[in-house]
Design a protein around this motif. Structure first.
Motif, short mmCIF file in Angstrom:
data_model
loop_
_atom_site.label_atom_id
_atom_site.label_comp_id
_atom_site.label_asym_id
_atom_site.label_seq_id
_atom_site.Cartn_x
_atom_site.Cartn_y
_atom_site.Cartn_z
N MET A 1 77.12 87.47 -44.25
CA MET A 1 77.50 86.16 -43.61
C MET A 1 78.16 85.95 -42.54
O MET A 1 77.94 85.03 -41.74
CB MET A 1 77.97 85.66 -44.94
N ILE A 2 79.24 86.61 -42.33
CA ILE A 2 79.98 86.49 -41.22
C ILE A 2 79.31 86.76 -39.76
O ILE A 2 79.34 86.21 -38.95
CB ILE A 2 81.27 87.38 -41.13
N GLU A 3 78.61 87.89 -40.06
CA GLU A 3 77.39 88.28 -38.91
C GLU A 3 76.64 87.00 -38.31
O GLU A 3 76.52 86.89 -37.37
CB GLU A 3 76.81 89.49 -39.28
N LYS A 4 76.00 86.50 -39.34
CA LYS A 4 75.08 85.47 -39.11
C LYS A 4 75.90 84.28 -38.36
O LYS A 4 75.32 83.81 -37.62
CB LYS A 4 74.40 84.86 -40.54
N GLN A 5 77.09 83.88 -38.79
CA GLN A 5 77.73 82.79 -38.46
C GLN A 5 78.18 83.32 -37.10
O GLN A 5 78.14 82.56 -36.05
CB GLN A 5 78.95 82.59 -39.02
N LEU A 6 78.47 84.53 -36.62
CA LEU A 6 78.88 85.10 -35.43
C LEU A 6 77.86 84.74 -34.35
O LEU A 6 77.91 84.41 -33.31
CB LEU A 6 79.70 86.18 -35.30
N ASP A 7 76.64 85.07 -34.81
CA ASP A 7 75.47 85.16 -34.06
C ASP A 7 75.18 83.73 -33.72
O ASP A 7 74.54 83.63 -32.58
CB ASP A 7 74.26 85.74 -34.78
N THR A 8 75.27 82.96 -34.78
CA THR A 8 75.00 81.41 -34.31
C THR A 8 75.89 80.85 -33.31
O THR A 8 75.64 80.17 -32.45
CB THR A 8 74.83 80.70 -35.67
N GLN A 9 77.32 80.83 -33.85
CA GLN A 9 78.25 80.32 -33.15
C GLN A 9 79.52 80.95 -32.97
O GLN A 9 80.19 81.74 -34.09
CB GLN A 9 78.86 78.90 -33.81
N TRP A 10 79.98 81.61 -31.77
CA TRP A 10 80.95 82.58 -31.58
C TRP A 10 82.32 81.70 -32.06
O TRP A 10 82.71 80.73 -31.60
CB TRP A 10 81.16 83.14 -29.90
N ASP A 11 83.29 82.67 -32.76
CA ASP A 11 84.58 82.34 -32.98
C ASP A 11 85.53 83.65 -33.11
O ASP A 11 85.41 84.37 -33.84
CB ASP A 11 84.46 81.82 -34.59
N SER A 12 86.51 83.56 -32.20
CA SER A 12 87.22 84.52 -32.26
C SER A 12 88.19 84.98 -33.39
O SER A 12 88.34 85.90 -33.81
CB SER A 12 88.47 84.37 -30.94
N ASP A 13 88.58 83.79 -34.05
CA ASP A 13 89.24 83.93 -35.33
C ASP A 13 88.30 84.62 -36.36
O ASP A 13 88.80 85.61 -37.23
CB ASP A 13 89.90 82.52 -35.98
N LEU A 14 87.23 84.26 -36.45
CA LEU A 14 86.33 84.94 -37.41
C LEU A 14 85.91 86.43 -37.11
O LEU A 14 85.78 87.37 -38.03
CB LEU A 14 84.92 84.08 -37.42
N ILE A 15 85.83 86.62 -35.73
CA ILE A 15 85.63 88.11 -35.57
C ILE A 15 86.90 89.05 -35.78
O ILE A 15 86.79 90.12 -36.39
CB ILE A 15 85.38 88.28 -34.07
N GLN A 16 87.90 88.64 -35.83
CA GLN A 16 89.03 89.14 -36.56
C GLN A 16 89.07 89.56 -37.86
O GLN A 16 89.18 90.67 -38.27
CB GLN A 16 90.36 88.51 -35.96
N LEU A 17 88.39 88.57 -38.62
CA LEU A 17 88.14 88.70 -39.89
C LEU A 17 87.16 89.64 -40.21
O LEU A 17 87.35 90.75 -41.17
CB LEU A 17 87.56 87.56 -40.89
N TYR A 18 86.14 90.02 -39.50
CA TYR A 18 85.09 90.85 -39.42
C TYR A 18 85.67 92.26 -39.55
O TYR A 18 85.22 93.25 -40.15
CB TYR A 18 84.10 90.79 -38.30
N GLN A 122 94.72 81.51 -41.32
CA GLN A 122 93.26 81.59 -40.77
C GLN A 122 92.30 82.16 -41.82
O GLN A 122 90.98 81.70 -41.83
CB GLN A 122 93.50 82.76 -39.72
N LEU A 123 92.78 83.01 -42.70
CA LEU A 123 91.68 83.42 -43.73
C LEU A 123 91.20 82.08 -44.65
O LEU A 123 90.06 81.97 -44.73
CB LEU A 123 92.40 84.46 -44.64
N SER A 124 92.29 81.42 -44.87
CA SER A 124 91.90 80.35 -45.97
C SER A 124 90.73 79.26 -44.92
O SER A 124 89.96 78.68 -45.49
CB SER A 124 92.95 79.46 -46.21
N SER A 125 91.01 79.28 -43.78
CA SER A 125 90.13 78.34 -42.83
C SER A 125 88.75 78.94 -42.86
O SER A 125 87.78 77.92 -42.48
CB SER A 125 90.67 77.71 -41.63
#
Length: 146
Positions: A1-18, A122-125
């Protein structure tokens, strides 16, 4: 699910979670993150994530390259600690100590008002992108800290 979101819209905080999600096929995670690198070569968080993933796979050389590239963009405590751990794992104690020292200095220099667990915030957001509770990603989740 994280991968799909990152493919759609890049987010540096989300890549850290990845890079912190456990229990996945790390080889495919590394390959996926490396595909994002040409579009985001200056993203320090992506480079940190790749370094962490490579560390978990014991790809010492690749991990060091990614972590040092991240450090060259932004001097982050997290990168310093990962480099120190890498050097410990490879029994390069003399190279680990300057990174531990720099990480400790970064903590000592920041104002006391900013001394909170930013990873939890960051995780909660971004918890809607996770298949597991956000707290399970934290290394010391559930432990009482003073």
């Amino acid at each position: 699910m994280i991968e799909k979101q990152l493919d759609t819209q890049w987010d540096s905080d989300l890549i850290q979670l990845y890079g912190q999600v456990r229990g996945r096929d790390l080889t495919s995670c590394i390959a996926r993150a490396e595909k994002w690198l040409p579009q985001h070569p200056e993203d320090a968080q992506l480079l940190l994530t790749l370094g962490r993933l490579c560390l978990q796979q014991r790809l010492w050389g690749k991990a060091q390259i990614y972590l040092e590239a991240s450090l060259s963009l932004v001097d982050q405590r997290a990168v310093r600690l990962e480099l120190a751990r890498l050097f410990e794992q490879t029994e390069r104690w003399d190279e680990a100590m300057p990174h531990y020292r720099a990480a400790a200095e970064q903590v000592a220099l920041r104002p006391a008002t900013l001394a909170f667990d930013w990873r939890s915030a960051q995780l909660s957001s971004h918890s809607q992108y996770l298949d597991c509770p956000a707290k399970s990603l934290l290394p010391h989740a559930g432990e009482g800290r003073s």
